[in-house]
Design an enzyme around this catalytic site. Structure first.
Site, PDB file in Angstrom:
ATOM      1  N   SER A   2      32.824  30.971  35.424  1.00 57.34           N
ATOM      2  CA  SER A   2      33.438  31.203  36.550  1.00 57.34           C
ATOM      3  C   SER A   2      33.351  30.033  37.489  1.00 57.34           C
ATOM      4  CB  SER A   2      33.648  32.291  37.155  1.00 57.34           C
ATOM      5  OG  SER A   2      34.595  33.353  37.765  1.00 57.34           O
TER       6      SER A   2
ATOM      7  N   ASP B 294      43.885  33.661  32.149  1.00 55.55           N
ATOM      8  CA  ASP B 294      42.131  34.096  32.685  1.00 55.55           C
ATOM      9  C   ASP B 294      42.408  35.149  33.891  1.00 55.55           C
ATOM     10  OD1 ASP B 294      40.212  33.632  35.211  1.00 55.55           O
ATOM     11  OD2 ASP B 294      39.650  32.612  33.764  1.00 55.55           O
TER      12      ASP B 294
ATOM     13  N   HIS C 121      37.369  36.620  31.647  1.00 59.17           N
ATOM     14  CA  HIS C 121      37.504  35.677  32.309  1.00 59.17           C
ATOM     15  C   HIS C 121      35.861  35.811  31.643  1.00 59.17           C
ATOM     16  CE1 HIS C 121      36.521  33.623  35.963  1.00 59.17           C
ATOM     17  NE2 HIS C 121      35.900  34.425  36.009  1.00 59.17           N
TER      18      HIS C 121
END
Length: 399
Positions: free
Chosen positions: A173, A269, A336
């Site tokens: 991330s 995502d 994610h």
């Protein structure tokens, strides 16, 4: 009867041991104490931190440095929100389990299990790009992410990384974005003969319009860059040609990266769908709420807009180019971060592209066994996906 009972207990014990292995190992926190004197501190002024599990055997001179994720803060108010959490203070951090790409068991991490494995904690809110000297006494916030990156790397080099033969910078991330922005810097720190690569996971955030036609994420990133003083620490190969705040987006930076890089990302995502395509400000009636929590609850019109987002993502990631040094694993999952979870990194039921798990694709690419450059077909084509389903209470948002 007794022998059957003993056999059952032994089987149960074996299953428990295997489960413990898959869950990974608990690794203590290490503070970079000497960083404070350099002003390389978290948002609250505390020392930065990392977790280190030493390599062994043939991996003794190999290193994975994995950067923690956790969004960003774009103004004083949102940075104060983080200041007293583990995303702004090492005082709130504790030991962590190493799994997935950080797992030390060969059966769960076949190519990197015996490497020196490091997880760098994220406590600055700028993907390690900020550096503002002044500290406002009314809020006592320190914007020093770039200094933290340098201080942690300096300590790891002293611990043996200066002798690295193989090394990977990775992250999830916001940590994946860190990996992209600092990829060439990381390589420059290591011996010239070292085999170095970068593996950003769920860090390829794209500059797309939201469903209302607004530029929410571009404006948000501009706030991050401005608040943290990030401009001078963004790659100059980009900032010399683009507006500097745009260089926080991978699509404007990636084509200039000279270090081998492998992008792991979901085409749908979940964080990007929830915060770039459909941020709260673009959906005041909350008509996307159920869809954002569970992709199977999306209407045909919503899915159509998500397919359009996937097309934009494919265009944005195409700047990576096609060569053996550039890898892509872009699955059509609603997910994610997939490298640090054992379930998605390397298990019998992990997501696959071209009959290949993420772990095998990354390992084959890094060691030059087989190039890997695959973008999945449209949702819901991939039955191996582990699509996230969110609860209302943990519905993620931007901070």
């Amino acid at each position: 009867m007794e022998s059957a009972r003993i056999s059952q207990l032994l089987n149960l014990l074996v299953c428990m041991l295997l489960l413990l292995k898959a869950q990974g190992s608990l690794v203590p926190l290490t503070l970079v104490e000497n960083a404070v004197s350099k002003g390389a501190v978290c948002l609250d002024g505390s020392a930065p931190a990392y977790h280190f599990d030493k390599g062994f055997g043939e991996g003794i001179n190999n290193w994975i440095v994995h950067i923690e994720g956790g969004g960003w803060c774009s103004d004083v108010e949102s940075c104060l929100y983080r200041k007293d959490t583990s995303l702004g203070s090492s005082k709130q951090m504790g030991e962590l389990y190493f799994t997935g790409i950080l797992n030390k068991e060969q059966e769960y991490n076949p190519d990197f299990y015996n490497w020196n494995r490091v997880k760098v904690r994220y406590c600055d809110g700028s993907s390690f790009t900020g550096d503002v000297e002044e500290v406002d006494p009314t809020n006592n916030l320190y914007f020093r992410g770039a200094r933290i990156f340098s201080a942690v790397m300096e300590e790891l080099l002293a611990k043996g990384m200066k002798k690295a033969e193989n090394a990977i910078l990775s992250g999830c991330s916001a940590g994946g974005l860190t990996t992209i922005l600092h990829c060439d810097r990381f390589k420059d720190l290591l011996p010239s003969g070292a085999n170095v690569g970068c593996v950003p996971d769920a860090g390829y955030f794209i500059n797309a319009k939201d469903v209302s036609g607004g530029h929410f994420i571009q404006e948000f990133y501009s706030g991050v860059v401005s608040t943290h003083g990030s401009e001078k620490n963004l790659p100059t190969s980009c900032s010399s040609k683009q507006r500097r705040e745009l260089c926080f987006f991978p699509e404007y930076v990636s084509s200039y990266i000279s270090t081998p890089i492998f992008i792991v990302n979901a085409a749908y995502d979940s964080w990007q769908i929830q915060n770039i395509l459909v941020p709260g400000s673009a959906d005041p009636s909350d008509s996307w709420k159920l869809c954002k929590l569970d992709i199977t609850k999306c209407s045909s019109d919503q899915l159509s807009k998500m397919q359009g987002f996937k097309s934009e993502f494919e265009k944005a990631v195409s700047v990576i180019g096609i060569s053996p040094s550039k890898g892509l694993f872009i699955d059509s999952c609603y997910a994610h971060c997939q490298t640090e979870s054992q379930e998605t990194w390397f298990q019998t039921h992990s997501p696959q592209l071209a009959n290949t798990t993420i772990a095998k694709a990354v390992g084959d690419w890094f060691y030059g066994r087989t190039p890997f450059h695959h973008i999945d077909c449209d949702y819901p084509c991939n039955p191996t996906c582990q699509n996230r389903v969110f609860d209302l209470k943990d519905h993620p948002g931007i901070h």
